[in-house]
Design an enzyme around this catalytic site. Structure first.
Site, mmCIF file in Angstrom:
data_model
loop_
_atom_site.group_PDB
_atom_site.id
_atom_site.type_symbol
_atom_site.label_atom_id
_atom_site.label_comp_id
_atom_site.label_asym_id
_atom_site.label_seq_id
_atom_site.Cartn_x
_atom_site.Cartn_y
_atom_site.Cartn_z
ATOM 1 N N LYS A 54 -31.487 -78.186 36.734
ATOM 2 C CA LYS A 54 -31.187 -77.949 35.315
ATOM 3 C C LYS A 54 -32.101 -78.801 34.440
ATOM 4 O O LYS A 54 -32.599 -78.342 33.410
ATOM 5 C CB LYS A 54 -29.708 -78.259 35.026
ATOM 6 C CG LYS A 54 -28.750 -77.265 35.673
ATOM 7 C CD LYS A 54 -27.299 -77.733 35.626
ATOM 8 C CE LYS A 54 -26.397 -76.841 36.464
ATOM 9 N NZ LYS A 54 -25.017 -77.324 36.578
ATOM 10 N N GLN A 98 -21.149 -82.294 35.581
ATOM 11 C CA GLN A 98 -21.331 -81.608 36.862
ATOM 12 C C GLN A 98 -20.086 -81.753 37.737
ATOM 13 O O GLN A 98 -19.588 -82.857 37.949
ATOM 14 C CB GLN A 98 -22.567 -82.198 37.582
ATOM 15 C CG GLN A 98 -22.943 -81.478 38.853
ATOM 16 C CD GLN A 98 -23.429 -80.046 38.616
ATOM 17 O OE1 GLN A 98 -24.179 -79.779 37.684
ATOM 18 N NE2 GLN A 98 -22.974 -79.114 39.440
ATOM 19 N N ASP A 121 -21.165 -75.097 29.098
ATOM 20 C CA ASP A 121 -20.657 -74.663 30.403
ATOM 21 C C ASP A 121 -19.397 -73.802 30.252
ATOM 22 O O ASP A 121 -18.920 -73.216 31.223
ATOM 23 C CB ASP A 121 -20.314 -75.886 31.271
ATOM 24 C CG ASP A 121 -21.229 -75.993 32.480
ATOM 25 O OD1 ASP A 121 -22.073 -75.094 32.664
ATOM 26 O OD2 ASP A 121 -21.084 -76.970 33.240
#
Ligand code: NAP
Length: 290
Positions: A54, A98, A121
């Site tokens: 990412k 994450q 997200d």
């Protein structure tokens, strides 16, 4: 019939090039450079790989990437303080934490803390709720990637029967909501581990999206000839290579179109995270979506 292979890697390159152009234009016209912050707690090797991917993709698109690496024994309070700081940081447009977090940490309050305007997200329940009632919001990156793949492949969703295998909050459930919204108009069956006769359910599908995390779960006899098969699964084989949830070699002989693993949904997931960060940078400054 041998299926058309949908090249997610090539599509991702195209979309990333367009995002990079949009980022350059945003800088030239408005002196804004989108910023994405990724918080990684601990040293889980797979998570390190994802965060690294990412990071590189964000920089390659001309955005600012900030990686915040925290010790595995970071407390809930300290992690939430980091998210609060990122919420207040004007140079950061998107925040991702994450997953999975180390076992002593609860991800839910952390996701709930992320400012919805930076929730790229789309895991904050507020974001999921807006999606459910059809309000504009971020689309979770993997479902968004699947949507773009279907659009690019020219799949007619209106009235189509889509069977999604897997009901997680990350993939299957948000995708089921996205595809049933007015304007997309698919008829969705959301299957899971308690679904009775999965093969019979799948055989009714115009489109199958496999997101169960079970290598080879979807076999040729479960696929109606000509159906579109999208493989979200990423499973490690014994030799360390990556394989999907679809028995690719046999299903490609039956399906009309199919995504490979690797090179299908994966590259599009990272791409749509970049798209969300760009959209966040624009909307946070009152600029219309492009
Ligand atoms: P998850 O949270 O483990 O959810 C898996 C879902 O599949 C659950 O709903 C489970 O049912 C269902 N399931 C498991 N075995 C099944 C079976 N035999 N028959 C029918 N349903 C079954 O996984 P996830 O986070 O959604 O991820 C799914 C897969 O996608 C994984 O391989 C993951 O690595 C991959 N993934 C890929 C990307 C990408 O970018 N390519 C992104 C995210 C995830 P229950 O709810 O009944 O347990």
């Amino acid at each position: 019939m041998t299926a058309r292979i949908i090249d997610g890697k090539a599509l991702a390159q195209q979309v990333r090039a367009r995002i990079a152009d949009d980022v350059a234009r945003l800088a030239a016209e408005h002196r804004v450079t989108p910023g994405l912050a990724a918080v990684l707690v601990g040293e889980d090797p797979a998570s390190q790989v994802y965060v690294g991917m990412k990071h590189r993709a964000t920089e390659a698109a001309g955005m600012v990437s900030r990686q915040i690496l925290l010790d595995a024994d970071t407390s809930q309070e300290d992690l939430e303080a980091v998210v609060a700081e990122l919420n207040a940081d004007e140079s950061i447009d998107g925040i991702l934490v994450q997953l999975p977090l180390p076992g002593h940490l609860d991800p839910n309050p952390v996701q709930e803390l992320i400012d919805p305007s930076k929730d790229v997200d789309a895991l904050n329940p507020y974001t999921a709720g807006r999606l459910a009632v059809g309000e504009p919001t971020f689309l979770s990156a993997t479902p968004y990637g699947v949507l773009e793949i279907l659009r690019h492949a020219g799949v007619e969703l209106a009235g189509a029967h889509v069977v999604i295998v897997g009901r997680s909050n990350l993939v299957g459930r948000p995708l089921s909501v996205i595809l049933t919204l007015k304007g997309r108009d698919a008829t969705v069956t959301l299957a899971h581990s308690r679904t009775r006769d999965l093969a019979a359910v799948c055989r009714q599908a115009d489109v199958i999206v496999a997101a169960a995390g079970r290598a080879g779960l979807i076999t040729a006899e479960m696929v109606r000839p000509g159906a579109v098969v999208i493989d979200v699964g990423t499973n490690r084989t014994e030799d360390g290579s990556l394989t999907g949830d679809v028995a690719f070699d046999e299903v490609r002989e039956v399906a009309g179109a199919i995504t490979p693993v690797p090179g299908g949904v994966g590259p599009m997931t990272v791409t749509m995270l970049l798209q969300n960060t760009l959209e966040a940078a624009r909307s946070r400054r009152g600029l219309p979506r492009r």
